[in-house]
Scaffold this motif. Sequence first.
Motif, mmCIF file in Angstrom:
data_model
loop_
_atom_site.group_PDB
_atom_site.id
_atom_site.type_symbol
_atom_site.label_atom_id
_atom_site.label_comp_id
_atom_site.label_asym_id
_atom_site.label_seq_id
_atom_site.Cartn_x
_atom_site.Cartn_y
_atom_site.Cartn_z
ATOM 1 N N CYS A 159 -11.467 3.330 1.578
ATOM 2 C CA CYS A 159 -11.080 1.966 1.777
ATOM 3 C C CYS A 159 -9.423 1.720 2.172
ATOM 4 C CB CYS A 159 -11.527 0.715 0.872
ATOM 5 S SG CYS A 159 -13.244 0.731 0.679
ATOM 6 N N TRP A 160 -9.483 1.192 3.418
ATOM 7 C CA TRP A 160 -8.432 1.647 3.319
ATOM 8 C C TRP A 160 -7.881 0.443 3.407
ATOM 9 C CZ3 TRP A 160 -4.763 4.954 5.882
ATOM 10 C CH2 TRP A 160 -3.687 4.051 6.228
ATOM 11 N N PHE A 161 -6.334 -0.102 2.966
ATOM 12 C CA PHE A 161 -5.346 -1.029 2.901
ATOM 13 C C PHE A 161 -4.224 -0.455 3.420
ATOM 14 C CE2 PHE A 161 -8.167 -0.595 -0.745
ATOM 15 C CZ PHE A 161 -8.234 -1.348 -0.627
ATOM 16 N N GLU A 162 -3.690 -1.951 4.003
ATOM 17 C CA GLU A 162 -2.585 -1.658 4.920
ATOM 18 C C GLU A 162 -1.603 -2.975 4.998
ATOM 19 O OE1 GLU A 162 -0.378 -0.319 9.412
ATOM 20 O OE2 GLU A 162 -2.914 -0.029 8.787
ATOM 21 N N SER A 163 -0.293 -3.017 4.438
ATOM 22 C CA SER A 163 0.311 -4.035 4.703
ATOM 23 C C SER A 163 -0.036 -5.564 4.243
ATOM 24 C CB SER A 163 -0.077 -4.628 6.876
ATOM 25 O OG SER A 163 0.993 -3.402 7.010
ATOM 26 N N ASN A 164 -0.272 -5.251 3.143
ATOM 27 C CA ASN A 164 -0.912 -6.588 1.769
ATOM 28 C C ASN A 164 0.307 -7.166 1.129
ATOM 29 O OD1 ASN A 164 -4.256 -6.980 2.506
ATOM 30 N ND2 ASN A 164 -4.284 -5.050 1.536
ATOM 31 N N ILE A 165 0.151 -8.279 1.312
ATOM 32 C CA ILE A 165 1.507 -8.713 0.401
ATOM 33 C C ILE A 165 0.718 -8.515 -1.653
ATOM 34 C CG2 ILE A 165 3.228 -10.313 0.185
ATOM 35 C CD1 ILE A 165 3.592 -8.880 2.371
ATOM 36 N N GLY A 166 2.128 -7.989 -1.979
ATOM 37 C CA GLY A 166 1.686 -8.390 -3.314
ATOM 38 C C GLY A 166 0.953 -7.030 -3.568
ATOM 39 N N VAL A 167 0.139 -6.511 -4.152
ATOM 40 C CA VAL A 167 -0.921 -5.131 -4.820
ATOM 41 C C VAL A 167 -1.940 -4.965 -3.571
ATOM 42 C CG1 VAL A 167 -0.740 -6.126 -6.800
ATOM 43 C CG2 VAL A 167 -2.545 -6.628 -6.084
ATOM 44 N N PHE A 182 -13.982 1.896 -9.712
ATOM 45 C CA PHE A 182 -13.980 3.066 -9.818
ATOM 46 C C PHE A 182 -13.091 3.112 -8.316
ATOM 47 C CE2 PHE A 182 -17.504 3.715 -13.361
ATOM 48 C CZ PHE A 182 -16.516 4.691 -13.051
ATOM 49 N N ILE A 183 -12.072 4.304 -7.529
ATOM 50 C CA ILE A 183 -11.513 4.354 -7.058
ATOM 51 C C ILE A 183 -11.583 5.352 -6.431
ATOM 52 C CG2 ILE A 183 -10.043 3.405 -5.487
ATOM 53 C CD1 ILE A 183 -8.720 1.723 -7.646
ATOM 54 N N HIS A 184 -12.435 6.061 -5.161
ATOM 55 C CA HIS A 184 -13.103 6.961 -4.921
ATOM 56 C C HIS A 184 -12.231 7.277 -3.581
ATOM 57 C CE1 HIS A 184 -15.361 10.521 -3.519
ATOM 58 N NE2 HIS A 184 -14.562 11.162 -4.370
ATOM 59 N N GLU A 185 -11.397 8.174 -2.396
ATOM 60 C CA GLU A 185 -10.923 8.621 -1.632
ATOM 61 C C GLU A 185 -10.700 7.366 -0.658
ATOM 62 O OE1 GLU A 185 -14.017 9.917 0.386
ATOM 63 O OE2 GLU A 185 -13.943 12.356 -1.147
ATOM 64 N N CYS A 186 -9.617 6.631 -1.231
ATOM 65 C CA CYS A 186 -9.616 5.419 -0.670
ATOM 66 C C CYS A 186 -7.477 5.529 -0.260
ATOM 67 C CB CYS A 186 -9.030 4.257 -1.121
ATOM 68 S SG CYS A 186 -11.336 3.760 -1.591
ATOM 69 N N ASN A 187 -7.223 4.849 0.903
ATOM 70 C CA ASN A 187 -5.951 4.881 1.331
ATOM 71 C C ASN A 187 -5.074 3.928 1.175
ATOM 72 O OD1 ASN A 187 -5.388 8.239 1.751
ATOM 73 N ND2 ASN A 187 -7.188 7.360 2.719
ATOM 74 N N GLY A 188 -3.706 3.448 1.037
ATOM 75 C CA GLY A 188 -2.908 2.418 0.612
ATOM 76 C C GLY A 188 -1.401 2.844 1.644
ATOM 77 N N ILE A 189 -1.096 2.087 2.818
ATOM 78 C CA ILE A 189 -0.140 1.884 2.760
ATOM 79 C C ILE A 189 1.114 0.935 2.840
ATOM 80 C CG2 ILE A 189 -0.472 4.762 3.770
ATOM 81 C CD1 ILE A 189 -0.118 3.270 6.497
ATOM 82 N N GLY A 190 2.186 0.501 3.567
ATOM 83 C CA GLY A 190 2.674 -0.388 4.479
ATOM 84 C C GLY A 190 2.709 -1.593 3.231
ATOM 85 N N GLY A 191 3.021 -2.284 3.221
ATOM 86 C CA GLY A 191 3.695 -4.374 2.321
ATOM 87 C C GLY A 191 3.458 -4.130 1.166
ATOM 88 N N ASN A 192 2.811 -2.936 1.005
ATOM 89 C CA ASN A 192 2.710 -3.373 -0.509
ATOM 90 C C ASN A 192 3.883 -3.334 -1.009
ATOM 91 O OD1 ASN A 192 0.305 -2.527 0.671
ATOM 92 N ND2 ASN A 192 0.732 -0.666 0.077
ATOM 93 N N VAL A 193 4.442 -4.972 -1.683
ATOM 94 C CA VAL A 193 5.529 -4.498 -2.334
ATOM 95 C C VAL A 193 5.457 -4.665 -3.858
ATOM 96 C CG1 VAL A 193 6.347 -5.956 -0.419
ATOM 97 C CG2 VAL A 193 5.365 -7.311 -2.244
ATOM 98 N N VAL A 194 4.711 -5.125 -4.426
ATOM 99 C CA VAL A 194 4.717 -4.534 -5.877
ATOM 100 C C VAL A 194 4.234 -3.733 -6.639
ATOM 101 C CG1 VAL A 194 3.842 -5.845 -8.274
ATOM 102 C CG2 VAL A 194 4.541 -7.091 -6.148
ATOM 103 N N TYR A 195 2.316 -3.251 -6.121
ATOM 104 C CA TYR A 195 1.991 -2.111 -7.014
ATOM 105 C C TYR A 195 0.759 -1.871 -5.327
ATOM 106 C CZ TYR A 195 3.661 -4.148 -11.405
ATOM 107 O OH TYR A 195 4.572 -4.206 -12.564
#
Length: 361
Positions: A159-167, A182-195
Amino acid sequence: LKVSSGNPSSPATFNMFIRDLKFIGGGAANNILMIENIAWFHVQNCWFEGDNSTVTTVALPECLVGTFENCIIRQATGYAVHIYENVGYGSQPNMLTFNTCNIYRGETFGLFAENVNQLALNNCGFEVSGNVADTNHGGIHIKNASPDGLAPGVVLHGCWFESNIGVNIRVSERSYTSGATFIHECNGIGGNVVYGVYVATPSPGNRSTAHIYDSSFQNATSRDIFFDTGTSGSIYNSIYATILLSSTSVNAFPYFSGYSLSSAELQSFGSNILTDNSTTPSVVRAGIYLASNTSATSITNFADGVEGQVLMINATNGNTTLVNGASLRLASATNKTMATRDVIQLVKQSGVWYQMSYSTN
């Protein structure tokens, strides 16, 4: 659109398909789609869009064995997707799958799953959700995930995470003795201002557990992966491979608030952290430790080690001095003040730590 069994205590079994449709909400619609107490349903190639009055775009109370595939689900004042159990009926959502879906613009969370068995999110995108920079807003919230037999509670894969506010991902407590997120082969970038990933402290008697494999969460303002006090889990793959920290992270990866994780449940094949400014830091978890003391610290012993344990210390600054003595035997019986990137390897024999090697980098 609402499809319901009409009896919350007795889910109906349909072989139901919803395909190639677009639903756009308006006015005061609480939901664009609700599938309630239905088993065996398939939603494919659909678009569900709310507006600024839509509470939840897609609501799935007490659904069993259902699939969303190639769908766009967006725009709600609460959740773009809400999976939940109707209070008092005791039928938990079970065996739900989302494949290649784009879920975004939920002002609280993109997806909120509570009291769920076997939820799988595969190759989905979660973007631009959450509107407050705290741990109660963001991409996904998994709460009280429970197991069905030996199956895990929730699996996120690719899964892909981008520009979410909070977590990007919040994992909250569960009252069950097995199962986890279980979190497997996921990526998150940008905008995640807490965690990037936040594993929240459980209430007494409950647990919060997450296992993170081969994933990268970076550019969070505070910490990329944060296991709070009293949680458990594991992180596989080194900090230098796919799991990264933002430059403003406290100490280094992985950071555990209070250092009170259940050590029996946690393995870290990345780097642990020596307790800041402790002269006898615990090394209860095997592996590499980072010495990131924030002020000058003289270490005389490493606590909680076991016979035969091999310990590697990697200094991230020049604040750590190892003191030769009865518990810590160093080469030439000489104290060592470690410089940035210096590495020392020790082994414990007969209750004493002995230096094996030292690398000046």
